[in-house]
Design a protein around this motif. Structure first.
Motif, PDB file in Angstrom:
ATOM      1  N   CYS A 188       0.852  -1.201   0.000  1.00 52.57           N
ATOM      2  CA  CYS A 188       0.000   0.000   0.000  1.00 52.57           C
ATOM      3  C   CYS A 188       0.884   1.247   0.000  1.00 52.57           C
ATOM      4  CB  CYS A 188      -0.911  -0.047   1.241  1.00 52.57           C
ATOM      5  SG  CYS A 188      -2.151   1.261   1.266  1.00 52.57           S
ATOM      6  N   GLY A 189       1.531   1.492  -1.142  1.00 53.07           N
ATOM      7  CA  GLY A 189       2.373   2.678  -1.283  1.00 53.07           C
ATOM      8  C   GLY A 189       1.550   3.958  -1.201  1.00 53.07           C
ATOM      9  N   GLU A 190       2.243   5.077  -1.037  1.00 51.24           N
ATOM     10  CA  GLU A 190       1.546   6.368  -0.937  1.00 51.24           C
ATOM     11  C   GLU A 190       0.642   6.592  -2.150  1.00 51.24           C
ATOM     12  OE1 GLU A 190       4.045   9.837  -0.445  1.00 51.24           O
ATOM     13  OE2 GLU A 190       2.328  11.190  -0.578  1.00 51.24           O
ATOM     14  N   GLY A 191      -0.566   7.033  -1.872  1.00 52.51           N
ATOM     15  CA  GLY A 191      -1.500   7.333  -2.964  1.00 52.51           C
ATOM     16  C   GLY A 191      -2.365   6.150  -3.373  1.00 52.51           C
ATOM     17  N   THR A 192      -2.256   5.043  -2.640  1.00 52.25           N
ATOM     18  CA  THR A 192      -3.066   3.871  -3.000  1.00 52.25           C
ATOM     19  C   THR A 192      -4.553   4.191  -2.908  1.00 52.25           C
ATOM     20  OG1 THR A 192      -1.353   2.274  -2.366  1.00 52.25           O
ATOM     21  CG2 THR A 192      -3.618   1.483  -2.371  1.00 52.25           C
ATOM     22  N   PHE A 210       0.179  13.289   6.030  1.00 51.35           N
ATOM     23  CA  PHE A 210       0.510  11.896   5.671  1.00 51.35           C
ATOM     24  C   PHE A 210       1.407  11.791   4.424  1.00 51.35           C
ATOM     25  CE2 PHE A 210      -3.305   9.634   7.904  1.00 51.35           C
ATOM     26  CZ  PHE A 210      -2.620   9.676   9.104  1.00 51.35           C
ATOM     27  N   GLY A 211       1.519  12.856   3.662  1.00 55.09           N
ATOM     28  CA  GLY A 211       2.404  12.811   2.497  1.00 55.09           C
ATOM     29  C   GLY A 211       3.834  13.232   2.807  1.00 55.09           C
ATOM     30  N   LEU A 212       4.068  13.642   4.060  1.00 52.57           N
ATOM     31  CA  LEU A 212       5.376  14.218   4.384  1.00 52.57           C
ATOM     32  C   LEU A 212       6.500  13.188   4.367  1.00 52.57           C
ATOM     33  CD1 LEU A 212       7.022  16.691   5.255  1.00 52.57           C
ATOM     34  CD2 LEU A 212       6.498  16.086   7.626  1.00 52.57           C
ATOM     35  N   VAL A 213       6.285  12.046   5.023  1.00 59.00           N
ATOM     36  CA  VAL A 213       7.372  11.068   5.122  1.00 59.00           C
ATOM     37  C   VAL A 213       7.771  10.570   3.731  1.00 59.00           C
ATOM     38  CG1 VAL A 213       5.823   9.088   5.577  1.00 59.00           C
ATOM     39  CG2 VAL A 213       8.196   9.026   6.359  1.00 59.00           C
ATOM     40  N   GLY A 214       6.798  10.436   2.853  1.00 63.26           N
ATOM     41  CA  GLY A 214       7.094  10.014   1.476  1.00 63.26           C
ATOM     42  C   GLY A 214       7.887  11.068   0.724  1.00 63.26           C
ATOM     43  N   LEU A 215       7.496  12.309   0.895  1.00 63.45           N
ATOM     44  CA  LEU A 215       8.207  13.403   0.222  1.00 63.45           C
ATOM     45  C   LEU A 215       9.650  13.498   0.723  1.00 63.45           C
ATOM     46  CD1 LEU A 215       8.191  15.910  -1.648  1.00 63.45           C
ATOM     47  CD2 LEU A 215       7.404  17.235   0.322  1.00 63.45           C
ATOM     48  N   TYR A 221       4.333   0.922   1.960  1.00 65.49           N
ATOM     49  CA  TYR A 221       3.332   1.057   3.021  1.00 65.49           C
ATOM     50  C   TYR A 221       2.953   2.489   3.403  1.00 65.49           C
ATOM     51  CZ  TYR A 221       6.165   2.521   7.024  1.00 65.49           C
ATOM     52  OH  TYR A 221       6.914   3.248   7.894  1.00 65.49           O
ATOM     53  N   PHE A 222       3.563   3.512   2.819  1.00 69.35           N
ATOM     54  CA  PHE A 222       3.255   4.880   3.250  1.00 69.35           C
ATOM     55  C   PHE A 222       1.801   5.289   2.978  1.00 69.35           C
ATOM     56  CE2 PHE A 222       7.869   6.747   3.175  1.00 69.35           C
ATOM     57  CZ  PHE A 222       8.093   6.217   4.431  1.00 69.35           C
ATOM     58  N   GLY A 223       1.106   4.555   2.154  1.00 69.59           N
ATOM     59  CA  GLY A 223      -0.310   4.870   1.911  1.00 69.59           C
ATOM     60  C   GLY A 223      -1.249   4.194   2.891  1.00 69.59           C
ATOM     61  N   LEU A 224      -0.691   3.358   3.775  1.00 70.87           N
ATOM     62  CA  LEU A 224      -1.572   2.555   4.636  1.00 70.87           C
ATOM     63  C   LEU A 224      -2.306   3.382   5.674  1.00 70.87           C
ATOM     64  CD1 LEU A 224      -2.603  -0.247   5.436  1.00 70.87           C
ATOM     65  CD2 LEU A 224      -0.629  -0.443   6.969  1.00 70.87           C
ATOM     66  N   VAL A 225      -1.588   4.249   6.384  1.00 68.13           N
ATOM     67  CA  VAL A 225      -2.233   4.992   7.476  1.00 68.13           C
ATOM     68  C   VAL A 225      -3.357   5.880   6.923  1.00 68.13           C
ATOM     69  CG1 VAL A 225      -0.534   6.889   7.486  1.00 68.13           C
ATOM     70  CG2 VAL A 225      -1.822   6.368   9.559  1.00 68.13           C
ATOM     71  N   GLY A 226      -3.148   6.421   5.741  1.00 65.90           N
ATOM     72  CA  GLY A 226      -4.189   7.239   5.107  1.00 65.90           C
ATOM     73  C   GLY A 226      -5.401   6.411   4.722  1.00 65.90           C
ATOM     74  N   LEU A 227      -5.152   5.250   4.180  1.00 66.88           N
ATOM     75  CA  LEU A 227      -6.258   4.366   3.785  1.00 66.88           C
ATOM     76  C   LEU A 227      -7.061   3.923   5.011  1.00 66.88           C
ATOM     77  CD1 LEU A 227      -7.737   2.666   1.629  1.00 66.88           C
ATOM     78  CD2 LEU A 227      -6.058   0.858   2.045  1.00 66.88           C
ATOM     79  N   LEU A 228      -6.343   3.514   6.064  1.00 62.91           N
ATOM     80  CA  LEU A 228      -7.038   3.075   7.291  1.00 62.91           C
ATOM     81  C   LEU A 228      -7.838   4.231   7.899  1.00 62.91           C
ATOM     82  CD1 LEU A 228      -4.298   0.862   9.025  1.00 62.91           C
ATOM     83  CD2 LEU A 228      -6.124   0.143   7.477  1.00 62.91           C
ATOM     84  N   SER A 229      -7.265   5.440   7.877  1.00 64.54           N
ATOM     85  CA  SER A 229      -7.959   6.615   8.413  1.00 64.54           C
ATOM     86  C   SER A 229      -9.213   6.914   7.603  1.00 64.54           C
ATOM     87  CB  SER A 229      -7.040   7.840   8.384  1.00 64.54           C
ATOM     88  OG  SER A 229      -5.910   7.625   9.178  1.00 64.54           O
ATOM     89  N   SER A 230      -9.089   6.849   6.290  1.00 62.18           N
ATOM     90  CA  SER A 230     -10.239   7.155   5.434  1.00 62.18           C
ATOM     91  C   SER A 230     -11.349   6.119   5.637  1.00 62.18           C
ATOM     92  CB  SER A 230      -9.827   7.195   3.965  1.00 62.18           C
ATOM     93  OG  SER A 230      -8.982   8.298   3.741  1.00 62.18           O
ATOM     94  N   MET A 231     -10.969   4.860   5.801  1.00 59.68           N
ATOM     95  CA  MET A 231     -11.982   3.832   6.075  1.00 59.68           C
ATOM     96  C   MET A 231     -12.763   4.206   7.332  1.00 59.68           C
ATOM     97  SD  MET A 231      -9.868   0.326   5.324  1.00 59.68           S
ATOM     98  CE  MET A 231      -9.813  -0.456   3.690  1.00 59.68           C
ATOM     99  N   HIS A 232     -12.027   4.636   8.340  1.00 56.27           N
ATOM    100  CA  HIS A 232     -12.643   5.080   9.606  1.00 56.27           C
ATOM    101  C   HIS A 232     -13.560   6.279   9.352  1.00 56.27           C
ATOM    102  CE1 HIS A 232     -12.856   6.804  13.657  1.00 56.27           C
ATOM    103  NE2 HIS A 232     -12.303   7.897  13.184  1.00 56.27           N
TER     104      HIS A 232
END
Lengths: 303, 303
Positions: free
Chosen positions: A37-41, B69-74, A68-79
């Motif tokens: 789950c890369g960033e922007g997934t 959430f995009g910071l660590v990737g950037l 995995y940088f897209g994971l925390v965003g995806l999990l947050s959005s699901m919430h």
């Protein structure tokens, strides 16, 4: 039974124009398994019209950010989008620590059950099973602990020959028995031989996902005979030194591994940002393994 | 002197089709200041053809994921792309803890100097100064500690009236003195009065960024008279209750705040995903404050 994988990201290390970091969505019998789950997934899911709410299982291979940088965003959005059904997350133990720290400071209390299953990278094991498939970890050889995943369909029930059954006036209440391979004997002595009214089910299929690894074949036993193998192919073979140094694989090596493993199909991805055009990577892999495809974003591959 | 802001993300909470979470890029005299960094900001930079390597300063308002959430990737991509020049990062103290945990598990040793400046949300203070501008924190009222940022251009040097100077045969070595407001007296007694050969510089401009806040005006003193105010406007005013409950602002309130603060221009953003069409938000803010614009991604606003 549907068994297909959709590519959501195919770039290595950094996003480049039109290529996002690694993510794939496996659909097995209309259950959805997100793999890395890369960033922007989550944006990619929106782009391809896939509802994130469908995903019930997420598998993370390792803790390099492009996976995995897209994971925390995806999990947050699901919430935030009101999810309440549980979600099962597989990945390195430290992943939970990273997520929890971010949830702590955002004062987020995820309202669905996030069931975390730590995956050790010491030896391969079965980590998941449901009615459709089992999942095993594959121990890869990368710079940090890294596991691939092997998705193995379960043996299906026998297929009914409906026209023949209708001709013989066999009614639906007998179908479950027939699917399980039983012969039928009726009170009037009539015998229905299973083999005449059913056929063998499709062979169970296997999808192996090898995210980031040195092409040392140490994981050969596990990918042997897979229906489809996704294998990273970060570089062309003229960059073998760089591949070895960074614990990655060349397209030629990915082809050789697929050949040695005797898989049916090879899918290559995790392309270095230096390659604007991917055809040379495909050509190189195909020079040793003909049935190779590129993991192009938005494409779905039947396994 | 260039003083403009480009919108990279305008959605609140979750990304929605065509809208990414919050991020903006301020260009002041060709130095680049990134303000907030929602997931996918680095992809947005690529999309709009902006080199991430140009950014030397990053300001994070708070630790809700849609703002960082995009910071660590950037930061990781800057490292992977060979950055060596320092980068200064401003944000809540815990931000560094979150970044360091992720770098630890990916075994990433950032090869450029990441100079972190913790920003407290207790009271407003000047946090940065260079030749072009100063930056002050703005204390906002959100669910978790949250600071906006005020970018204040420095008073510029006087503008030379080149044609008149050429006529009078004043050569370039005298220009720095004239720019600083000095009169010139030559050995032959000739006097050059500064006011006849220069004009006042442009008035220093101010850009205020208010990311997420209850519209309680507690930050009014700081945004007073700004040239341009970016203010969140998550909801339409018919959702005032929801705005109050979540510590957000309605478009009407954003307009009222801009009016009370006497700013020249208002830019609204951080739109809830419920709004597919943004015109009603613009109309509502304009009903009280005419010179309002929508923070549309990819658009650049001259301040």
């Amino acid at each position: 039974m549907k068994f297909e994988v959709t590519i959501l990201g195919s770039s290595s290390a950094t996003p480049v124009y039109n290529r996002n970091p690694t993510a794939q969505l496996l659909n097995c019998n209309e259950k959805f398994y997100l793999i890395d789950c890369g960033e922007g997934t989550q944006q990619q899911l929106i782009r391809y019209g896939i509802k994130a709410s469908k995903i019930d299982y997420i598998f993370i291979s390792h803790l390099h950010g492009d996976h995995y940088f897209g994971l925390v965003g995806l999990l947050s959005s699901m919430h935030l989008n009101g999810r309440i059904k549980p979600l099962r997350l597989f990945g390195p133990k430290a992943l939970l620590e990273i997520l929890e720290l971010q949830f702590k400071y955002s004062e987020t209390v995820i309202r669905y059950a996030l069931e975390f299953v730590p995956v050790e990278a010491d030896h391969s094991r079965m980590i998941f099973e449901n009615a459709d498939l089992t999942v095993e970890s594959i121990i890869l050889n990368h710079r940090i602990p890294c596991t691939g995943y092997k998705f193995i369909q379960k043996k299906r029930l026998r297929k009914l020959l409906i026209e023949k059954l209708e001709e013989a006036q066999i009614t639906v209440e007998y179908f479950p028995l027939l699917k399980r391979g039983a012969d039928l004997t009726f009170p009037d002595g009539r015998v229905i031989l299973n083999k005449e009214y059913t056929m063998d089910p499709d062979e169970p299929k296997t999808y192996c996902y090898c995210s980031d690894t040195l092409a040392d074949g140490s994981y050969m036993a596990q990918i042997k005979g897979a229906t489809a193998l996704y294998h990273e192919a970060t570089f062309l073979h003229d960059m073998l030194d760089r591949a070895n140094q960074t614990h990655h694989t060349t397209a030629l090596q990915a082809g050789e591994i697929a050949k040695e493993a005797g898989v049916e199909h090879l899918l290559i991805g995790h392309f270095s940002s230096r390659y604007k055009v991917l055809q040379p990577l495909l050509d190189e892999a195909r020079s040793v393994f003909e049935t190779t495809e590129l993991a192009i974003e938005g494409n779905t591959f039947q396994i």
